[in-house]
Design an enzyme around this catalytic site. Structure first.
Site, PDB file in Angstrom:
ATOM      1  N   ARG A 298       1.015  -1.211  -0.019  1.00  0.00           N
ATOM      2  CA  ARG A 298       0.073   0.104   0.046  1.00  0.00           C
ATOM      3  C   ARG A 298       0.812   1.287  -0.011  1.00  0.00           C
ATOM      4  O   ARG A 298       0.657   2.355  -0.527  1.00  0.00           O
ATOM      5  CB  ARG A 298      -0.874  -0.051   1.226  1.00  0.00           C
ATOM      6  CG  ARG A 298      -1.878   1.233   1.363  1.00  0.00           C
ATOM      7  CD  ARG A 298      -2.305   1.245   2.818  1.00  0.00           C
ATOM      8  NE  ARG A 298      -2.950   0.041   3.303  1.00  0.00           N
ATOM      9  CZ  ARG A 298      -4.457  -0.091   3.148  1.00  0.00           C
ATOM     10  NH1 ARG A 298      -5.244   0.697   2.622  1.00  0.00           N
ATOM     11  NH2 ARG A 298      -4.732  -1.210   3.538  1.00  0.00           N
ATOM     12  N   CYS A 368     -26.522  -1.220  -7.419  1.00  0.00           N
ATOM     13  CA  CYS A 368     -27.923  -1.387  -6.774  1.00  0.00           C
ATOM     14  C   CYS A 368     -27.748  -2.045  -5.399  1.00  0.00           C
ATOM     15  O   CYS A 368     -28.000  -3.163  -5.124  1.00  0.00           O
ATOM     16  CB  CYS A 368     -29.056  -2.136  -7.452  1.00  0.00           C
ATOM     17  SG  CYS A 368     -30.389  -2.132  -7.081  1.00  0.00           S
TER      18      CYS A 368
END
Length: 450
Positions: A298, A368
């Protein structure tokens, strides 16, 4: 912490830019990554599109390398491929002298495809299959980090059948809580990773007695998004005590894999310091005559990347309520906000839009799911349909965690290098979503009215 806890006002556009020297805002060109206007990439490739900066990657790699060298450490760097596994990223970091830390057979093959020698690869992971272990042995990986008594026995059997001797390190769980989001903690006794600290001496001896195995050292990784050096010092001190104990028992210990975990600044928190990490390694392990290994992921790649999106809808609410800014990128593209409640900065690509007075807004995607949200109650310059934005610090655990949920094709990817840029993955064609699906011939379409 990865789960964002509000500390005050949201950073302004100027504050976000000040912490990211690889980004700049110009009146004519808008938001630039290194020397490339991001609007030019959005114009050419559309949105959503991932963009990563090669120059930024190199600069961070060299900063880490300098910290280790300045501390006088004999240390190798193995990039954690899981953070971003694009071949271009792997080749850039390989050219900086970095090896690879992989956690699957697929990542191992990617690293080899990128030209990283097997000897410069460490294979980690709590659940390696027999097939993956055979692949690792066949590719001549430099080290396998074993995480259980069961894996030690399995690896010995496989190495024996292949007539090979394999260098192994025991990944030890030091029972250190590094803080941060529970889903990215890996060094507590309750986590699934590593060998219990109290079992390490006996299992090292067991590995030394088994055919096909050559125990060479220990490994530790306590989690991610660590900003302060204290958890590193605590974990490394426990590992140093094990090294001494093993040597007193007559075992050779040549290396310690210190893992990764350096944190980045997504909002306004402190970034993990490579010099502080190197100092913790020096203070606890530096006098033991060991080859040390670090596995950054990271910290190297997150700030180098961003996700471009466009506003497709501004959904107004009642008086006094923030509007919903609906983007064309979604949780299937960038999962971190939904999965970890992670905070990511957002900047308009337009300089004129970025200079407007901020207002409260909710930024969401079109998927959704109620969890398809990038920001709640965020103070942002007012955005309109068609405006393009950059979601910041997405170079790690961004594109690599994408899916095609809601039948949404994978986004395009681009690489910036100074003042030039190129496509490194075209947008997935919609037909590719079902190209490999097979419908059995006995399933017939139902005729309407039948």
């Amino acid at each position: 912490m990865d789960a964002y806890q509000p500390l005050g006002a949201d950073p302004t556009v100027a504050e976000l830019l000040a912490r990211r020297p690889h980004l700049s805002m110009r009146v004519a060109g808008g938001l630039l990554l290194e020397g490339v206007p991001l609007a030019a990439i959005a114009d050419a490739l559309g949105t959503p599109t991932w963009v990563i900066g090669a120059g930024t990657l190199r600069a961070r790699a060299r900063r880490l390398r300098a910290a280790l060298d300045d501390a006088g450490l004999d240390a190798a760097v193995h990039y954690a491929v899981k953070a971003n596994d694009h071949l271009a990223v792997l080749r850039i970091l390989s050219a900086e002298g970095f090896g690879a830390d992989v956690v699957s057979g697929g990542e191992l093959r990617r690293a080899r495809m990128a030209g990283i020698a097997g000897s410069r690869i460490v294979f980690s992971g709590v659940g390696k299959s027999a097939g993956e272990l055979r692949l690792a042995i066949g590719e001549g990986v430099g080290q396998i980090n074993v995480e259980s008594a069961e894996e030690i026995e399995l690896l010995s059997r496989i190495a024996g059948t292949m007539g090979r001797r394999v260098a192994v390190a025991l990944r030890v769980n030091p029972d250190i809580d590094a803080g941060g989001h529970t889903k990215i903690a890996t060094g507590r006794a309750s986590d699934k990773f590593g060998i219990a600290y109290g079992d390490a001496l006996a299992l090292y001896a067991r590995a030394a007695a088994l055919p096909g195995l050559e125990p060479v050292g220990l490994a530790v990784h306590i989690g991610s998004q660590i900003a302060a050096p204290t958890p590193f010092r605590q974990a490394f001190a426990r590992i140093a005590a094990l090294v001494v104990g093993l040597r007193e028992s007559g075992h050779a210990v040549r290396t310690v894999d210190c893992g990764g975990g350096l944190g980045v600044s997504y909002r306004d928190e402190d970034e993990g310091s490579p010099r502080a990490l190197a100092g913790a390694m020096r203070a606890t392990l530096g006098d033991l005559g060991l080859l040390l290994v670090v596995e950054p992921g990271r910290w190297l790649v997150a700030p180098a990347g961003l996700l471009l999106g466009s506003v497709v809808l501004v959904k107004r609410q009642g008086a006094g309520e923030p509007p919903f800014i609906v983007l064309d990128c979604a949780m299937n593209d960038l999962l971190r906000p939904s999965l970890y409640e992670a905070w990511h900065g957002l900047l308009p690509l337009s300089a004129s839009r970025a200079s407007a007075a901020p207002r409260g807004a909710h930024v969401v995607g079109p998927v959704c799911e109620s969890g398809d949200s990038f920001a709640r109650d965020r103070m942002l310059p007012p955005l309109q349909v068609g405006d393009r934005v950059a979601i910041l610090d997405t170079g790690a655990y961004g594109a690599v965690m994408s899916s095609t949920y809601n039948a949404r094709p994978l986004a395009a990817q681009a690489l910036v290098d100074g003042t030039r840029w190129t496509t490194i993955r075209p947008r997935q064609e919609i037909s590719a979503l079902w190209r490999d699906e097979i419908v059995p011939d006995w399933i017939m379409p139902r005729r309407v009215g039948a």
